[in-house]
Design a protein around this motif. Structure first.
Motif, short mmCIF file in Angstrom:
data_model
loop_
_atom_site.label_atom_id
_atom_site.label_comp_id
_atom_site.label_asym_id
_atom_site.label_seq_id
_atom_site.Cartn_x
_atom_site.Cartn_y
_atom_site.Cartn_z
N ILE A 296 -0.11 4.88 9.06
CA ILE A 296 0.89 4.19 9.89
C ILE A 296 0.25 3.61 11.15
N ALA A 297 -0.65 4.37 11.77
CA ALA A 297 -1.33 3.89 12.99
C ALA A 297 -2.20 2.68 12.68
N ILE A 298 -2.94 2.74 11.58
CA ILE A 298 -3.80 1.60 11.21
C ILE A 298 -2.94 0.38 10.90
N TYR B 125 0.86 -1.19 0.00
CA TYR B 125 0.00 0.00 0.00
C TYR B 125 0.89 1.23 0.00
N ILE B 126 0.73 2.08 -1.00
CA ILE B 126 1.57 3.27 -1.18
C ILE B 126 0.86 4.47 -0.58
N THR B 127 1.54 5.14 0.35
CA THR B 127 0.99 6.36 0.95
C THR B 127 2.04 7.46 0.89
N ALA C 251 -3.04 -5.36 2.38
CA ALA C 251 -1.63 -5.25 1.99
C ALA C 251 -0.72 -5.98 2.98
N ARG C 252 0.42 -6.40 2.49
CA ARG C 252 1.44 -7.02 3.33
C ARG C 252 2.32 -5.97 3.97
N VAL C 253 2.48 -4.82 3.27
CA VAL C 253 3.37 -3.78 3.76
C VAL C 253 2.80 -2.40 3.41
N THR D 30 3.55 -4.43 8.38
CA THR D 30 4.85 -3.78 8.40
C THR D 30 4.76 -2.43 7.70
N ALA D 31 5.31 -1.41 8.32
CA ALA D 31 5.40 -0.08 7.71
C ALA D 31 6.87 0.23 7.49
#
Length: 116
Positions: free
Chosen positions: A88-90, A7-9, A70-72, A97-98
């Motif tokens: 990040i909190a979620i 997941y891209i943020t 997502a895995r990451v 993994t973040a």
């Protein structure tokens, strides 16, 4: 080989053209690092109107669902805004993994330089 979902943020600028270009670049880099990137900013604005409260809420729900799958979580860019902090909190609550895009790219590069 099956690629894990990433997941891209990022702290998006609010300029759709600039955000789309940046998101596509981030996704390409994640793809080249071995992931299947998921980036809602690339397609949700194509069919959701954020100015309509119900669609805004539905967009948030869809983004959260994508993050859950997502895995990451990949944090891109050098700015961390409230949306990124929420992601990040979620991810933390879901034991996802973040990391940063730089972190993924560094690990990938180290793997290529290994003499093992």
């Amino acid at each position: 080989m099956k690629r894990p979902l990433a997941y891209i943020t990022a702290a998006w600028s609010g300029n759709p053209e600039k955000d789309t270009e940046q998101a596509a670049r981030y996704c390409r880099e994640a793809y080249e690092a071995g992931f299947s990137p998921v980036c809602p900013v690339l397609y949700l604005p194509l069919f959701l109107n954020d100015a309509i409260p119900e669609e805004h809420k539905n967009g948030i729900d869809m983004r959260r669902d994508m993050l859950r799958r997502a895995r990451v979580l990949v944090v891109c860019g050098s700015i961390v805004d409230e949306d990124v902090k929420n992601d990040i909190a979620i991810a933390g609550r879901l034991n996802i993994t973040a990391t940063t895009l730089d972190g993924i790219l560094t690990v990938r590069q180290q793997g290529r330089n290994s003499d093992v």
